[in-house]
Design a protein around this motif. Structure first.
Motif, mmCIF file in Angstrom:
data_model
loop_
_atom_site.group_PDB
_atom_site.id
_atom_site.type_symbol
_atom_site.label_atom_id
_atom_site.label_comp_id
_atom_site.label_asym_id
_atom_site.label_seq_id
_atom_site.Cartn_x
_atom_site.Cartn_y
_atom_site.Cartn_z
ATOM 1 N N PHE A 116 -24.132 -19.597 -59.830
ATOM 2 C CA PHE A 116 -24.386 -19.105 -58.350
ATOM 3 C C PHE A 116 -25.403 -20.542 -58.020
ATOM 4 O O PHE A 116 -26.378 -20.799 -58.827
ATOM 5 C CB PHE A 116 -25.149 -18.160 -58.488
ATOM 6 C CG PHE A 116 -25.577 -17.591 -57.220
ATOM 7 C CD1 PHE A 116 -24.987 -17.098 -56.214
ATOM 8 C CD2 PHE A 116 -27.046 -18.159 -57.056
ATOM 9 C CE1 PHE A 116 -25.699 -16.948 -54.903
ATOM 10 C CE2 PHE A 116 -27.463 -17.958 -55.789
ATOM 11 C CZ PHE A 116 -26.873 -17.390 -54.656
ATOM 12 N N ASP A 118 -30.695 -5.993 -67.153
ATOM 13 C CA ASP A 118 -30.831 -5.439 -66.047
ATOM 14 C C ASP A 118 -32.362 -5.103 -65.731
ATOM 15 O O ASP A 118 -32.954 -4.812 -66.480
ATOM 16 C CB ASP A 118 -29.970 -4.094 -66.083
ATOM 17 C CG ASP A 118 -30.289 -3.270 -64.932
ATOM 18 O OD1 ASP A 118 -31.046 -3.372 -64.153
ATOM 19 O OD2 ASP A 118 -29.076 -2.298 -64.801
ATOM 20 N N VAL A 119 -32.749 -5.695 -64.437
ATOM 21 C CA VAL A 119 -34.046 -5.330 -64.309
ATOM 22 C C VAL A 119 -34.565 -4.130 -64.308
ATOM 23 O O VAL A 119 -35.601 -3.788 -64.942
ATOM 24 C CB VAL A 119 -34.381 -6.159 -62.730
ATOM 25 C CG1 VAL A 119 -35.793 -5.574 -62.469
ATOM 26 C CG2 VAL A 119 -34.149 -7.506 -62.695
ATOM 27 N N TYR A 151 -37.000 -21.567 -51.059
ATOM 28 C CA TYR A 151 -37.813 -21.606 -52.192
ATOM 29 C C TYR A 151 -39.391 -22.004 -51.989
ATOM 30 O O TYR A 151 -40.073 -21.526 -52.748
ATOM 31 C CB TYR A 151 -37.064 -22.422 -53.248
ATOM 32 C CG TYR A 151 -35.713 -22.115 -53.813
ATOM 33 C CD1 TYR A 151 -35.411 -20.566 -53.422
ATOM 34 C CD2 TYR A 151 -34.613 -22.805 -54.132
ATOM 35 C CE1 TYR A 151 -34.099 -20.199 -54.063
ATOM 36 C CE2 TYR A 151 -33.624 -22.372 -54.490
ATOM 37 C CZ TYR A 151 -33.016 -21.123 -54.256
ATOM 38 O OH TYR A 151 -31.896 -20.600 -54.864
ATOM 39 N N TYR A 197 -34.244 -11.032 -61.028
ATOM 40 C CA TYR A 197 -33.110 -11.442 -60.511
ATOM 41 C C TYR A 197 -32.987 -12.842 -60.343
ATOM 42 O O TYR A 197 -32.826 -13.413 -59.328
ATOM 43 C CB TYR A 197 -32.823 -10.612 -59.096
ATOM 44 C CG TYR A 197 -33.215 -9.196 -59.150
ATOM 45 C CD1 TYR A 197 -31.966 -8.477 -59.377
ATOM 46 C CD2 TYR A 197 -34.462 -8.630 -58.988
ATOM 47 C CE1 TYR A 197 -32.208 -7.009 -59.459
ATOM 48 C CE2 TYR A 197 -34.473 -7.172 -58.920
ATOM 49 C CZ TYR A 197 -33.402 -6.746 -59.008
ATOM 50 O OH TYR A 197 -33.627 -5.308 -59.242
ATOM 51 N N THR A 208 -33.911 -20.797 -60.487
ATOM 52 C CA THR A 208 -34.263 -21.977 -59.462
ATOM 53 C C THR A 208 -35.764 -21.679 -58.633
ATOM 54 O O THR A 208 -36.588 -22.530 -58.649
ATOM 55 C CB THR A 208 -33.348 -22.128 -57.990
ATOM 56 O OG1 THR A 208 -32.790 -20.741 -58.197
ATOM 57 C CG2 THR A 208 -32.342 -23.206 -58.117
ATOM 58 N N ASP A 210 -35.714 -11.581 -56.106
ATOM 59 C CA ASP A 210 -34.571 -11.859 -55.137
ATOM 60 C C ASP A 210 -33.337 -11.097 -55.591
ATOM 61 O O ASP A 210 -32.519 -11.590 -56.085
ATOM 62 C CB ASP A 210 -34.358 -13.467 -55.230
ATOM 63 C CG ASP A 210 -33.393 -14.142 -54.434
ATOM 64 O OD1 ASP A 210 -33.012 -13.342 -53.350
ATOM 65 O OD2 ASP A 210 -33.217 -15.184 -54.427
ATOM 66 N N PRO A 228 -29.858 -8.699 -55.109
ATOM 67 C CA PRO A 228 -28.597 -8.584 -54.356
ATOM 68 C C PRO A 228 -29.001 -7.629 -53.050
ATOM 69 O O PRO A 228 -30.029 -7.177 -52.985
ATOM 70 C CB PRO A 228 -27.606 -7.962 -55.136
ATOM 71 C CG PRO A 228 -28.146 -7.767 -56.467
ATOM 72 C CD PRO A 228 -29.775 -7.911 -56.439
ATOM 73 N N GLU A 248 -32.379 -11.651 -65.449
ATOM 74 C CA GLU A 248 -31.249 -11.875 -64.602
ATOM 75 C C GLU A 248 -29.992 -11.233 -65.404
ATOM 76 O O GLU A 248 -29.896 -11.243 -66.676
ATOM 77 C CB GLU A 248 -30.994 -13.456 -64.361
ATOM 78 C CG GLU A 248 -29.715 -13.612 -64.161
ATOM 79 C CD GLU A 248 -28.930 -13.218 -62.721
ATOM 80 O OE1 GLU A 248 -29.785 -13.326 -61.898
ATOM 81 O OE2 GLU A 248 -27.740 -12.601 -62.784
ATOM 82 N N LEU A 249 -29.329 -10.358 -64.833
ATOM 83 C CA LEU A 249 -28.097 -9.689 -65.224
ATOM 84 C C LEU A 249 -26.924 -10.639 -65.980
ATOM 85 O O LEU A 249 -26.515 -10.212 -66.981
ATOM 86 C CB LEU A 249 -27.478 -8.870 -64.273
ATOM 87 C CG LEU A 249 -26.534 -7.712 -64.634
ATOM 88 C CD1 LEU A 249 -27.402 -6.580 -65.691
ATOM 89 C CD2 LEU A 249 -25.962 -6.937 -63.437
HETATM 90 C C1 LIG Z 1 -29.589 -13.205 -54.522
HETATM 91 S S1 LIG Z 1 -29.200 -13.468 -56.197
HETATM 92 C C2 LIG Z 1 -30.726 -14.661 -56.430
HETATM 93 C C3 LIG Z 1 -30.558 -15.780 -57.335
HETATM 94 C C4 LIG Z 1 -31.596 -16.699 -57.304
HETATM 95 N N1 LIG Z 1 -32.919 -16.231 -57.135
HETATM 96 C C5 LIG Z 1 -31.449 -17.970 -56.718
HETATM 97 O O1 LIG Z 1 -31.671 -17.985 -55.601
HETATM 98 O O2 LIG Z 1 -30.337 -18.831 -57.068
HETATM 99 C C6 LIG Z 1 -29.523 -11.868 -56.909
HETATM 100 C C7 LIG Z 1 -29.415 -12.019 -58.456
HETATM 101 O O3 LIG Z 1 -29.397 -10.770 -59.082
HETATM 102 C C8 LIG Z 1 -28.571 -10.684 -60.055
HETATM 103 N N2 LIG Z 1 -28.567 -9.114 -60.262
HETATM 104 C C9 LIG Z 1 -27.857 -8.349 -59.768
HETATM 105 N N3 LIG Z 1 -27.910 -7.039 -60.341
HETATM 106 C C10 LIG Z 1 -29.026 -7.243 -61.192
HETATM 107 C C11 LIG Z 1 -29.719 -6.118 -62.150
HETATM 108 N N4 LIG Z 1 -29.519 -5.105 -61.707
HETATM 109 N N5 LIG Z 1 -30.480 -7.028 -62.936
HETATM 110 C C12 LIG Z 1 -30.859 -8.385 -62.875
HETATM 111 N N6 LIG Z 1 -30.194 -9.269 -62.129
HETATM 112 C C13 LIG Z 1 -29.261 -8.662 -61.313
HETATM 113 C C14 LIG Z 1 -27.267 -11.216 -59.721
HETATM 114 O O4 LIG Z 1 -26.462 -11.639 -60.906
HETATM 115 C C15 LIG Z 1 -27.827 -12.565 -58.875
HETATM 116 O O5 LIG Z 1 -27.804 -13.735 -59.687
#
Ligand SMILES: C[S@@+](CC[C@H](N)C(=O)[O-])C[C@H]1O[C@@H](n2cnc3c(N)ncnc32)[C@H](O)[C@@H]1O
Length: 486
Positions: free
Chosen positions: A315, A394-395, A327, A346, A351, A412, A414, A367-368
C-alpha cells in the motif's frame, strides 16, 4: 409522488458521496401497507425540506428527474434532462467524461470542488460531531497544486464493453457497470506514459488473440494491468495479472524496450471465484523487484526526504505529492519536541511514523497486514531510522500489547473509522495529543464526538484534497487532552 414519476428539481449543493441534492418544499414521505414509501404534499410548516439526490449534477443545475427510490427521509432520482445548466459548469477535460466511473466532478472547476469539500467537512463536524465553532475549527482545505496526473497507481481491466461487443477492451468500468470495460484512450489521472503503456498492451493482446477473464464462464486469460509510477523518481512498474498461465512473458517485456523508465515488469497469476481474487503466483519478468519512491517533508524538516521501496502488493498513498502534504500536516499536528513516545496505529507501511521519527523518542507502529509491516521495517532500515518498532495486529485487540505508554497517538484507520471501542482504548492511555488522519469525514465526526465526551478537545481539523475530481476528502484532526483529563 411515486417511483417512476418525473419532477423538476433545482440542485442546491453536493452531498458527501458526490451526489447533487435538491429540496422539495411541502413534501413528506409516507409509509404504505406494503412497507414502501410514497411522497405526498403536506401543508405543515415543518414538512418543507424533503431531500432528493441525483448523480451527475452540480449546484445550480435545474433538471428534470425521474424518481427511482423513495425512502423515509429522502428520495433518489435519475437525471432525465438538464433544463438549465448551472453557471458553475465547465467543459470536462477528458473525452471519456460521463461514461467513465472515475473523475465525476470534472464538470466543476477545481476551485469550486474544493469549496464544496470544505463545506462538507464543516457540515459533518457540526451535524454529526456536534462540534462548535466549525468555521474556525475546520481550516481552509489544502488543494493540489496540480490536479491532473496525480495518481501513482492505476489498475486497468480487460473485458468487453457489452454482451454484444466482440472486441477485447482494456480500460475502466463505465459508471455503474461493474462487469463491462471500455477502452481508455486518454486518462488524466496517472500520466501520458500510462496511456501509452495501456495502448501497447491492448494492441499486444489483440494481435496475439489473447482471451480475457469472463466471470460468466469463469474462464479466460487476462484480468488486469497495474501501472505504478514513482512520481519523484520516474521509475515505473508494470504488472500484468492473469487467471491462467501466461506464456508470452518475453514478448510482453519486448513491448517496453524503448521505455527505460519501466524498471520492473511483473506477471501475477490469480484465481477468481465468485468475485473473490486470490494470488497464486508472482513472477518478476524483467528488472527490479520494487520501484523506488521518495517523499519530501513539507514541514519543519523541509528539505529532508524519506526513501521507500514499493513492491507490487504494497500500500502506498496514491497521490504522492499530496501524501507529502498530508503526512507533514500529521507531523505538525503531533506537536513533537523530540521526547515523545508515539503510537502510529493502522500504520500501513509505516510512512507517518517514519515521518515523525526524527522528532520523537520512539515510534510504535501497529497494523493488520503482515506484508505492510515487513515493508515498514524495511523502510525504517532504508532510511536509517533506529527508534521505530512495528508489529502486525488488530488495533482493537492488540493495542495493549505495545510495550510502552504513548504521549502522542496517531491513527489512520480505514473508511469505517475507529469506532467507540478503539477510541476508549486510546483514551485509557491518556495521551496528551491524538492525531486522527481520516478519509471519511462523517465517521471522523462521529469518533471526534466520542473523544470530546471522554475528556478530549478537538483543536483543529485540516482538510487535504488527495483526489481531485472525486468526492473524497482526507482530514487531519488534532485532539488534545482536556484540562481535567477523563
Ligand atoms: C488508510 S490506510 C493507512 C496506511 C498508512 N497510514 C499510510 O498512510 O500509508 C489504513 C490501514 O489500516 C489497516 N487496517 C485495517 N483494519 C485494521 C485493524 N483492525 N487493525 C490494524 N490495522 C488495520 C489497513 O491494512 C491499512 O493499511
Amino acid at each position: 409522488m411515486q417511483k417512476g414519476q418525473i419532477i423538476n428539481l433545482e440542485i442546491k449543493k453536493l452531498a458527501f458521496g458526490g451526489q447533487g441534492l435538491g429540496v422539495l418544499e411541502n413534501v413528506i414521505s409516507q409509509k404504505q401497507e406494503d412497507e414502501t414509501y410514497v411522497a405526498r404534499t403536506s401543508s405543515r410548516a415543518e414538512d418543507n425540506g424533503f431531500r432528493v439526490f441525483a448523480d451527475g449534477v452540480v449546484p445550480g443545475d435545474k433538471i428534470e428527474a425521474r424518481i427511482k427510490k423513495i425512502k423515509k427521509n429522502y428520495a433518489e432520482a435519475d437525471v432525465v434532462s438538464i433544463i438549465e445548466p448551472s453557471p458553475l459548469r465547465i467543459a470536462p477535460k477528458c473525452k471519456h467524461f460521463g461514461k467513465c466511473g472515475g473523475c465525476k466532478w470534472q464538470m466543476l472547476a477545481y476551485e469550486e470542488q474544493l469549496k464544496f469539500k470544505e463545506s462538507q467537512v464543516r457540515e459533518a463536524m457540526s451535524h454529526v460531531g456536534g462540534l462548535k465553532n466549525v468555521e474556525t475549527l475546520v481550516k481552509p482545505i489544502i488543494g493540489c497544486s496540480e490536479p491532473w496526473f496525480y495518481r501513482n497507481k492505476m489498475e486497468f481491466s480487460f473485458g468487453n464493453e457489452s454482451k454484444e461487443d466482440t472486441e477485447l477492451r482494456l480500460g475502466l468500468h463505465p459508471a455503474g457497470r461493474h462487469v463491462d470495460i471500455f477502452d481508455v484512450e486518454e486518462c488524466f489521472l496517472q500520466s501520458e506514459k500510462s496511456s501509452e503503456i495501456l495502448a501497447r498492451v491492448r494492441d499486444f493482446a489483440r494481435k496475439n488473440n489473447l482471451s480475457f477473464y469472463n466471470s460468466a464462464t469463469n474462464a479466460g486469460l487476462l484480468s488486469s494491468l497495474y501501472i505504478r509510477d514513482g512520481k519523484n523518481t520516474g521509475e515505473i512498474m508494470v504488472n500484468l495479472v492473469t487467471c491462467e498461465e501466461f506464456m508470452l512473458g518475453k514478448e510482453f517485456c519486448e513491448l517496453f524496450e524503448d521505455m527505460p523508465e519501466i524498471v520492473s515488469i511483473y506477471w501475477t497469476k490469480i484465481a477468481r471465484k465468485r468475485g473473490m481474487k486470490t494470488q497464486v503466483g508472482e513472477v518478476l519478468l524483467k528488472g527490479k523487484p520494487s520501484i523506488r519512491e521518495e517523499l519530501g517533508m513539507r514541514h519543519e524538516a523541509e528539505g529532508r526526504s524519506l526513501k521507500f521501496k514499493i513492491s507490487p502488493q504494497a500500500f502506498f498513498q496514491p497521490n504522492t505529492h499530496q501524501a507529502e502534504i498530508l503526512y507533514s500536516q500529521a507531523v505538525k499536528a503531533a506537536g513533537l519536541t523530540g521526547s515523545e513516545v508515539v503510537f502510529d496505529l493502522y500504520c500501513g507501511t509505516g510512512t507517518i511514523g517514519l515521518f515523525c521519527a526524527h522528532k520523537a523518542k520512539k515510534i510504535y507502529g501497529l497494523e493488520l497486514n503482515e506484508s505492510a509491516i515487513a515493508n515498514a521495517k524495511q523502510n525504517a532500515m532504508l532510511n536509517g531510522i533506529e527508534n521505530s518498532w512495528f508489529k502486525a495486529g488488530d488495533v482493537d485487540k492488540s493495542i495493549r500489547e505495545i510495550p510502552d505508554t504513548p504521549d502522542v497517538v496517531i491513527v489512520d484507520p480505514p473508511r469505517a473509522g475507529l469506532g467507540e471501542s478503539v477510541v476508549l482504548k486510546i483514551v485509557d492511555f491518556q495521551p496528551k495529543t491524538v492525531v486522527y488522519v481520516s478519509c471519511d469525514p462523517v465517521n471522523l465526526a462521529r469518533d471526534l464526538k466520542t473523544f470530546e465526551e471522554n475528556g478530549y478537545k478537538v483543536e483543529s481539523i485540516q482538510p487535504v484534497d488527495m483526489f481531485p475530481h472525486t468526492y473524497h476528502i482526507e482530514n487531519v484532526a488534532r485532539i488534545v487532552k482536556g484540562k481535567f483529563g477523563k
